[in-house]
Scaffold this motif. Sequence first.
Motif, PDB file in Angstrom:
ATOM      1  N   ARG A 101      13.299  -3.469  -8.221  1.00 15.71           N
ATOM      2  CA  ARG A 101      14.490  -3.311  -9.078  1.00 15.71           C
ATOM      3  C   ARG A 101      14.620  -4.473 -10.060  1.00 15.71           C
ATOM      4  N   GLN A 102      14.308  -5.669  -9.575  1.00 10.17           N
ATOM      5  CA  GLN A 102      14.370  -6.827 -10.483  1.00 10.17           C
ATOM      6  C   GLN A 102      13.333  -6.730 -11.597  1.00 10.17           C
ATOM      7  N   VAL A 103      12.118  -6.250 -11.252  1.00 13.26           N
ATOM      8  CA  VAL A 103      11.084  -6.103 -12.285  1.00 13.26           C
ATOM      9  C   VAL A 103      11.544  -5.094 -13.325  1.00 13.26           C
ATOM     10  N   LYS A 104      12.117  -3.983 -12.867  1.00 13.42           N
ATOM     11  CA  LYS A 104      12.596  -2.959 -13.812  1.00 13.42           C
ATOM     12  C   LYS A 104      13.660  -3.517 -14.748  1.00 13.42           C
ATOM     13  N   LYS A 105      14.497  -4.427 -14.217  1.00 12.65           N
ATOM     14  CA  LYS A 105      15.526  -5.057 -15.065  1.00 12.65           C
ATOM     15  C   LYS A 105      14.886  -5.995 -16.075  1.00 12.65           C
ATOM     16  N   THR A 127      11.705  -5.890 -17.410  1.00 13.47           N
ATOM     17  CA  THR A 127      10.781  -5.358 -18.412  1.00 13.47           C
ATOM     18  C   THR A 127      10.799  -3.842 -18.429  1.00 13.47           C
ATOM     19  N   ASP A 128      10.540  -3.277 -19.628  1.00 16.31           N
ATOM     20  CA  ASP A 128      10.374  -1.824 -19.748  1.00 16.31           C
ATOM     21  C   ASP A 128       8.898  -1.454 -19.708  1.00 16.31           C
ATOM     22  N   GLU A 129       8.027  -2.477 -19.608  1.00 15.82           N
ATOM     23  CA  GLU A 129       6.579  -2.219 -19.617  1.00 15.82           C
ATOM     24  C   GLU A 129       6.125  -1.749 -18.226  1.00 15.82           C
ATOM     25  N   PRO A 130       4.958  -1.090 -18.164  1.00 11.33           N
ATOM     26  CA  PRO A 130       4.444  -0.657 -16.860  1.00 11.33           C
ATOM     27  C   PRO A 130       4.138  -1.848 -15.939  1.00 11.33           C
ATOM     28  N   PHE A 131       4.249  -1.616 -14.638  1.00  8.75           N
ATOM     29  CA  PHE A 131       3.924  -2.641 -13.640  1.00  8.75           C
ATOM     30  C   PHE A 131       3.435  -1.924 -12.379  1.00  8.75           C
ATOM     31  N   GLY A 132       2.979  -2.688 -11.413  1.00 11.96           N
ATOM     32  CA  GLY A 132       2.481  -2.069 -10.180  1.00 11.96           C
ATOM     33  C   GLY A 132       2.908  -2.831  -8.946  1.00 11.96           C
ATOM     34  N   ILE A 133       2.573  -2.238  -7.775  1.00 13.20           N
ATOM     35  CA  ILE A 133       2.748  -2.932  -6.497  1.00 13.20           C
ATOM     36  C   ILE A 133       1.419  -2.872  -5.780  1.00 13.20           C
ATOM     37  N   ASN A 134       1.006  -3.983  -5.168  1.00 14.82           N
ATOM     38  CA  ASN A 134      -0.167  -3.963  -4.292  1.00 14.82           C
ATOM     39  C   ASN A 134       0.295  -3.953  -2.845  1.00 14.82           C
ATOM     40  N   ILE A 135      -0.203  -2.988  -2.083  1.00 19.14           N
ATOM     41  CA  ILE A 135       0.153  -2.876  -0.661  1.00 19.14           C
ATOM     42  C   ILE A 135      -1.110  -3.088   0.178  1.00 19.14           C
ATOM     43  N   PRO A 136      -1.193  -4.212   0.891  1.00 23.59           N
ATOM     44  CA  PRO A 136      -2.335  -4.373   1.802  1.00 23.59           C
ATOM     45  C   PRO A 136      -2.156  -3.392   2.963  1.00 23.59           C
ATOM     46  N   LEU A 137      -3.200  -2.659   3.305  1.00 21.79           N
ATOM     47  CA  LEU A 137      -3.027  -1.549   4.251  1.00 21.79           C
ATOM     48  C   LEU A 137      -2.827  -1.997   5.693  1.00 21.79           C
ATOM     49  N   PHE A 138      -2.943  -3.314   5.932  1.00 25.17           N
ATOM     50  CA  PHE A 138      -2.627  -3.790   7.285  1.00 25.17           C
ATOM     51  C   PHE A 138      -1.154  -4.201   7.412  1.00 25.17           C
ATOM     52  N   SER A 139      -0.372  -4.049   6.360  1.00 25.20           N
ATOM     53  CA  SER A 139       1.057  -4.363   6.465  1.00 25.20           C
ATOM     54  C   SER A 139       1.718  -3.429   7.483  1.00 25.20           C
ATOM     55  N   PRO A 140       2.594  -3.971   8.342  1.00 26.26           N
ATOM     56  CA  PRO A 140       3.281  -3.098   9.301  1.00 26.26           C
ATOM     57  C   PRO A 140       4.254  -2.148   8.608  1.00 26.26           C
ATOM     58  N   PHE A 141       4.494  -2.361   7.314  1.00 28.90           N
ATOM     59  CA  PHE A 141       5.497  -1.565   6.607  1.00 28.90           C
ATOM     60  C   PHE A 141       4.885  -0.619   5.566  1.00 28.90           C
ATOM     61  N   VAL A 142       3.584  -0.317   5.704  1.00 26.46           N
ATOM     62  CA  VAL A 142       2.906   0.497   4.682  1.00 26.46           C
ATOM     63  C   VAL A 142       3.687   1.772   4.364  1.00 26.46           C
ATOM     64  N   GLU A 143       4.022   2.538   5.412  1.00 22.89           N
ATOM     65  CA  GLU A 143       4.694   3.833   5.201  1.00 22.89           C
ATOM     66  C   GLU A 143       5.986   3.654   4.409  1.00 22.89           C
ATOM     67  N   ALA A 144       6.825   2.714   4.846  1.00 22.83           N
ATOM     68  CA  ALA A 144       8.121   2.517   4.209  1.00 22.83           C
ATOM     69  C   ALA A 144       7.958   2.030   2.768  1.00 22.83           C
ATOM     70  N   VAL A 145       6.972   1.158   2.528  1.00 21.08           N
ATOM     71  CA  VAL A 145       6.786   0.634   1.168  1.00 21.08           C
ATOM     72  C   VAL A 145       6.257   1.735   0.246  1.00 21.08           C
ATOM     73  N   MET A 146       5.385   2.604   0.764  1.00 21.60           N
ATOM     74  CA  MET A 146       4.908   3.747  -0.034  1.00 21.60           C
ATOM     75  C   MET A 146       6.114   4.614  -0.441  1.00 21.60           C
ATOM     76  N   GLU A 147       7.026   4.852   0.504  1.00 22.32           N
ATOM     77  CA  GLU A 147       8.217   5.664   0.214  1.00 22.32           C
ATOM     78  C   GLU A 147       9.060   5.025  -0.881  1.00 22.32           C
TER      79      GLU A 147
END
Length: 314
Positions: A57-61, A63-83
Amino acid sequence: MIVTPLCELLGIQHPILQGGMAWVSTVELVVAVSEAGGLGIIGAGNAPPDYVRDQVRQVKKGTDEPFGINIPLFSPFVEAVMEICIEERVPVVATGAGSPAQYVPRLKEAGIKVIPVVASVALAKRLERSGADAVVAEGMESGGHIGDVATLPLVPQVVDAVQIPVVAAGGIADGRGLAAALALGAAGIQMGTRFICATECIAHPNYKEKIRQAGDRSTVTAGHSIGHPVRALRNPMVREFARLEKTGISDEDILEFGEGKLRLAVVDGDTIHGSLMAGQSAGLVRDIAPARELVQRIVSDAEAILLSLSDHVR
Ligand code: TUI
């Protein structure tokens, strides 16, 4: 201008991605890189979902430019972060340290571009079949968790194996690296270490200074015995990690020893006990400068190199 299919795919001006780094690539750096015409990427690391949502939400505030998120697949929160990525309509999802194949259809349905980081030809081919939009081919010169193939041989082999754009990563920190990556057939580059030394990056000044002072042989790898090699700057912490590995202690104990060490370096600036994850390109980093200046310098140096290379052709 250097314009490649990656620029069109992501709607960015320059084919430069900022690698998602846990604790390091927070809203400040991400906004700066995206505003500079590259793609800023939040490093979700093992962070809990609420923290990640707040970052998005802070990134969206910012910049209007495209951005991404990197999710390491060993994170215990993968499912929730994907959502969260789906709910918040994050433009790009990058992944690391595993195969995100099972998540690709859901992300694609939500209109999200998916760019997994791969360290092998086999995984690049599998993920292209799963619907990935591009792959980052990351050589073992990179910092953090790494594979076992170097960038120079990995990138052209991945380029030959897939039709989707390939982004080169590992050992790249300047315009020479961008020009070389394009010569290998890559559609762009991803850099982590170089962007740690961006002015806007919130990493502790001690960490930045260690990178700035690094030379060609300043990084080492450890963690091979547990199947998760990590590259970091040489310091007492890695020496102790390597010593423990040789004593034959259990994988659990060694993982426990590693726990929290990256935060210690990045947030607290503890260069003795912290893990100073960095790639071999640390030896190329000589200054701390605003992200916009870094991006512009890299692009204009690469342009000059690409134009002058034909002087060598008879
Ligand atoms: O993901 C990374 N590098 C990272 S993630 C990370 S997070 C972290 N680590 C320690 C403490 C706190 C947070 C630090 N560094 N790079 C991307 C990458 N992915 N490199 C190599 C791979 C990779 C390796 C094997 C990708 C896929 C893979 O596949 C195995 C398979 O399933 O076929």
